[in-house]
Design an enzyme around this catalytic site. Structure first.
Site: not given
Ligand code: DGY
Length: 321
Positions: A239, A268, A286
């Site tokens: 993450r 993000e 991602h």
């Protein structure tokens, strides 16, 4: 009849059983723009099940406003985008999709590692821009993996799958985890447990595989970068907020580490401009679990959990809350 709301299109093969039994509404951000809190509330308001993703913030407000909601079936293994306490308080079941994306994510961590270690981005650009005029003896020389120390932070399913791959590349594996792994896993994977400080100091590659929580937020910060070898590489498929991105940019610019392969970002989908500029950085949007196999299985598991909840099954598979 209960209905299901999905926050973005998913592989249809994984939704087939759910669609055969219940109405399914799919929100498409490519058509309607990213769903903020209000859109999520509008989407979930009449639904009894919601399938969100890592990119959808399922806040207390969303959960409180969705009075029919019985289950949130996360499309993914991480659940840090969901207010789990609020779900518990509202009596809403939360499930996730563990296991099926382990290999996809571990493969992707290695894809990033190899890309950074062997300057794949620069190599590709070099050929495309027409610079490949002759074979050169010292062009884009990279780092060999055999014999190098891989430090794995977070030694759950994905961390261990990365260790398994590292064995094949002849790397030495050390790891840090909140709890030490059992001796069999350590022996089979040839992995040695060390403190985070020792891991940072000894690793040629640091690969992050921990969940995001209060303890892991900015785990890799300016002080951590000061401990790392200047030749080291950082790989993050976990993450974004596990890494202090501003500190990472400063460390790269100061030569405190040599490169980074990043699949996840602090804000993000925004990416720190310093990361876009640095030649030793490889970036991805991602994609860790983005294989046909993993994403189809993730949709199938979310469907399975919802069907179980609607059928009154006990226990509900893949339940987190
Ligand atoms: C996960 O499962 O948590 C990934 O980050 C998204 O697929």
């Amino acid at each position: 009849m209960p209905s299901v709301a999905v926050t973005r299109p998913l592989p249809e093969a994984g939704l087939a059983d759910l669609r055969a039994a219940y109405p399914v509404e799919i929100y498409d951000p490519a058509v309607r723009g990213d769903a903020g809190e209000d859109q999520l509330i509008a989407l979930a308001q009449d639904a009894e099940a919601l399938i969100p993703t890592v990119a959808d913030a399922i806040s207390e407000r969303v959960l409180a406003a969705s009075s029919h909601l019985r289950i949130v079936a996360q499309f993914g293994v991480g659940t840090d985008n969901i207010d789990l306490e609020a779900a518990r308080a509202h009596g809403i079941i939360v499930t996730n999709t563990p296991g099926v994306l382990t290999d996809a994510t571990a493969d992707f961590a290695f894809a990033l590692l190899l890309a950074v270690a062997r300057h794949l981005r620069s190599a590709d650009a070099f050929v495309r821009e027409g610079s490949f005029q002759r074979w050169e003896t010292m062009l884009l020389m990279g780092m060999e993996l055999r014999g190098k120390v891989l430090g794995i932070v977070g030694f759950g399913r994905i961390g261990q799958a990365v260790a398994r791959r590292a064995l094949g590349f002849g790397m030495k594996v050390i790891y840090h985890n909140r709890r030490r792994a059992n001796p069999t896993a350590e022996r089979v994977l040839g992995a040695r447990y060390v403190s985070l400080e020792a891991l940072l100091e000894q690793s040629d590659v640091v690969s992050l595989h921990c969940a995001l929580n209060e303890d892991s937020y900015h785990l890799i910060d300016a002080a951590a970068f000061r401990r790392m070898k200047p030749s080291a590489l950082l790989i993050n498929t976990a993450r974004g907020p596990v890494v202090d991105e501003a500190a990472l940019v400063q460390a790269l610019e100061a030569g405190q580490l040599a490169g980074a392969g990043l699949d996840v970002f602090e804000q993000e989908p925004a990416v720190h401009p310093g990361l876009l500029r640095h030649p030793g950085v490889v970036l991805a949007p991602h994609l860790g679990s983005a294989t046909v196999e993993a994403r189809t299985a993730m949709a199938r598991m979310a469907s399975e959990a919802i069907l179980a909840a609607f059928n009154g099954a006990d226990p509900i598979p893949y339940r987190v809350v």
